[in-house]
Write an enzyme that holds these catalytic residues in place. Structure first.
Site, PDB file in Angstrom:
ATOM      1  N   ASP A  21       0.813  -1.242  -0.146  1.00 47.66           N
ATOM      2  CA  ASP A  21      -0.053   0.119  -0.073  1.00 47.66           C
ATOM      3  C   ASP A  21       0.962   1.256   0.051  1.00 47.66           C
ATOM      4  O   ASP A  21       2.064   1.267   0.480  1.00 47.66           O
ATOM      5  CB  ASP A  21      -0.898  -0.072   1.329  1.00 47.66           C
ATOM      6  CG  ASP A  21      -2.107   1.001   1.066  1.00 47.66           C
ATOM      7  OD1 ASP A  21      -2.537   1.484  -0.149  1.00 47.66           O
ATOM      8  OD2 ASP A  21      -2.835   1.098   1.938  1.00 47.66           O
ATOM      9  N   HIS A  38       2.233   3.321  -8.902  1.00 43.97           N
ATOM     10  CA  HIS A  38       2.202   1.667  -9.138  1.00 43.97           C
ATOM     11  C   HIS A  38       3.512   1.211  -9.868  1.00 43.97           C
ATOM     12  O   HIS A  38       4.001   0.096  -9.788  1.00 43.97           O
ATOM     13  CB  HIS A  38       1.094   1.662  -9.905  1.00 43.97           C
ATOM     14  CG  HIS A  38      -0.324   1.717  -9.275  1.00 43.97           C
ATOM     15  ND1 HIS A  38      -0.555   1.725  -7.972  1.00 43.97           N
ATOM     16  CD2 HIS A  38      -1.328   2.566  -9.760  1.00 43.97           C
ATOM     17  CE1 HIS A  38      -1.714   1.969  -7.561  1.00 43.97           C
ATOM     18  NE2 HIS A  38      -2.352   2.593  -8.514  1.00 43.97           N
ATOM     19  N   LEU A 132      10.108 -21.278  -3.868  1.00 45.04           N
ATOM     20  CA  LEU A 132       9.219 -20.349  -3.312  1.00 45.04           C
ATOM     21  C   LEU A 132       7.830 -20.398  -4.216  1.00 45.04           C
ATOM     22  O   LEU A 132       7.820 -20.374  -5.316  1.00 45.04           O
ATOM     23  CB  LEU A 132       9.647 -18.831  -3.057  1.00 45.04           C
ATOM     24  CG  LEU A 132       8.703 -17.737  -2.718  1.00 45.04           C
ATOM     25  CD1 LEU A 132       8.603 -17.711  -1.173  1.00 45.04           C
ATOM     26  CD2 LEU A 132       9.176 -16.487  -3.313  1.00 45.04           C
TER      27      LEU A 132
HETATM   28  C1  IPE Z   1      -5.603  -2.808  -0.344  1.00 49.32           C
HETATM   29  O1  IPE Z   1      -5.273  -1.260  -0.441  1.00 49.32           O
HETATM   30  C2  IPE Z   1      -5.646  -3.528  -1.431  1.00 49.32           C
HETATM   31  C3  IPE Z   1      -4.261  -3.425  -2.055  1.00 49.32           C
HETATM   32  C4  IPE Z   1      -3.167  -3.454  -1.782  1.00 49.32           C
HETATM   33  C5  IPE Z   1      -4.361  -4.397  -3.518  1.00 49.32           C
HETATM   34  P1  IPE Z   1      -6.359  -0.101  -0.745  1.00 49.32           P
HETATM   35  O2  IPE Z   1      -5.493   1.018  -0.938  1.00 49.32           O
HETATM   36  O3  IPE Z   1      -7.369  -0.555  -1.530  1.00 49.32           O
HETATM   37  O4  IPE Z   1      -7.131  -0.028   0.996  1.00 49.32           O
HETATM   38  P2  IPE Z   1      -8.026   0.898   1.333  1.00 49.32           P
HETATM   39  O5  IPE Z   1      -8.916   1.125   0.527  1.00 49.32           O
HETATM   40  O6  IPE Z   1      -7.128   1.977   1.872  1.00 49.32           O
HETATM   41  O7  IPE Z   1      -8.392   0.081   2.863  1.00 49.32           O
HETATM   42  C1  IPE Z   2      -1.576   0.252  -3.418  1.00 50.46           C
HETATM   43  O1  IPE Z   2      -1.378   1.434  -3.452  1.00 50.46           O
HETATM   44  C2  IPE Z   2      -1.854  -0.410  -4.783  1.00 50.46           C
HETATM   45  C3  IPE Z   2      -3.094  -0.863  -4.882  1.00 50.46           C
HETATM   46  C4  IPE Z   2      -4.138  -0.957  -4.106  1.00 50.46           C
HETATM   47  C5  IPE Z   2      -3.332  -1.547  -6.379  1.00 50.46           C
HETATM   48  P1  IPE Z   2      -2.537   2.565  -3.457  1.00 50.46           P
HETATM   49  O2  IPE Z   2      -2.837   2.849  -4.884  1.00 50.46           O
HETATM   50  O3  IPE Z   2      -3.542   2.012  -2.686  1.00 50.46           O
HETATM   51  O4  IPE Z   2      -1.955   3.744  -2.820  1.00 50.46           O
HETATM   52  P2  IPE Z   2      -2.444   4.807  -1.648  1.00 50.46           P
HETATM   53  O5  IPE Z   2      -2.886   3.867  -0.707  1.00 50.46           O
HETATM   54  O6  IPE Z   2      -3.475   5.806  -2.547  1.00 50.46           O
HETATM   55  O7  IPE Z   2      -1.460   5.926  -1.492  1.00 50.46           O
HETATM   56 MG    MG Z   3      -4.058   2.211  -0.707  1.00 47.87          MG
END
Ligand code: IPE
Ligand code: IPE
Ligand code: MG
Length: 257
Positions: A21, A38, A132
């Site tokens: 995240d 990303h 793995l």
């Molecule tokens: C969780 O992250 C999903 C992934 C890492 C794929 P999100 O960024 O979507 O989660 P929330 O919405 O902040 O809880």
């Molecule tokens: C995690 O990073 C990747 C996915 C959920 C696909 P985010 O895209 O949620 O990044 P933030 O949380 O908005 O910073």
């Molecule tokens: Mg996120």
């Protein structure tokens, strides 16, 4: 700085799960679009996969796309799907070089056909690898998985494929993680301390580790740090500390249910 050498092999987590995240915030901090974050997260994926393989971890599960992520803007979803394909493609070499087998959990059938094709291709290519197991959680939701498991269990009862006696149903065999042991360690980056619908059943006794590091900044040393922290924990599975210490030399497989 956490080092690989300080990790005790005998207390290595067998299965590590990661909620990757913070990509969007990482990009925003740099005045860039979310997708830039990303793209920069791909290196963190490679480092985490390589480090896990080098250490001898058995399973690494990465939360790559949740069911709720479909609620993001179309442009971001498209970019994420394309990035998924190109990353699986370019990282196939890393998988082959490190003897890593690709698995998936989640509703893969709900992904665009081109993603399904790439996943199927690389799963087949790595099927004989012995090291793995890299598990990608794609279009995954813990609640969806449990609902599906119950639905399929109900069908099996109806069709008399399972005995509907007064015992607890063996729900685990109906989950998409059926062949995969529960995670020992869950890591979530970016300072958020929630599960976001990840592995709700499987995380029952998992040790949770939250770090402020944003996913694109996550490196091997950050993984070592999380594992070292895990190795300081006492896993009690409902028992007392005294029982755990006394039984340390005995078989201390988790007993819960
Ligand atoms: C969780 O992250 C999903 C992934 C890492 C794929 P999100 O960024 O979507 O989660 P929330 O919405 O902040 O809880
Ligand atoms: C995690 O990073 C990747 C996915 C959920 C696909 P985010 O895209 O949620 O990044 P933030 O949380 O908005 O910073
Ligand atoms: Mg996120």
């Amino acid at each position: 700085m956490a080092t690989k050498e300080s990790i005790k092999q005998e207390r290595l987590p067998r299965h590590i799960a990661v909620i990757m995240d913070g990509n969007g915030r990482w990009a925003k901090k740099r005045g860039n679009q979310r997708i830039f974050g990303h793209k920069n997260g791909v290196k963190s994926v490679r480092e985490t996969v390589e480090a896990s393989a080098e250490l001898g971890v058995n399973y690494l599960t990465l939360y790559a796309f949740s069911r709720e992520n479909w609620n993001r803007p179309d442009r971001e979803i498209d970019a994420l799907m394309n990035l998924l394909i190109s990353t699986i493609d370019t990282e196939t070499k890393t998988l082959m070089d490190n003897d890593i087998k690709l698995l998936t959990i989640g509703n893969v059938e709900g992904l665009p056909q081109k993603v399904q094709d790439k996943v199927a291709e690389v799963k087949a290519k790595t099927a004989q690898n012995q090291g793995l197991k890299l598990v990608l959680a794609l279009n995954y939701s813990g609640r969806w998985e449990l609902q599906e498991a119950l639905r399929r269990y109900g069908e099996d009862v109806k069709n008399q494929r399972v005995d509907n006696g007064p015992h607890q149903p063996d729900l685990e065999q109906y989950l998409t993680t059926a062949q995969i042991p529960d995670p020992d360690l869950l890591i979530r980056t970016s300072g958020e301390a929630r599960l976001s619908n990840f592995l709700l059943w499987q995380l029952a006794y998992t040790e949770l580790y939250f770090t402020e590091v944003l996913w694109p900044d996550f490196r091997k040393e950050n993984l070592y740090e999380a594992i070292l922290n895990y190795q300081t924990r006492e896993r009690r599975f409902g028992k007392t500390s005294e029982q755990v210490v006394r039984n340390k030399t005995k078989n201390n497989a988790p007993q819960y249910g």
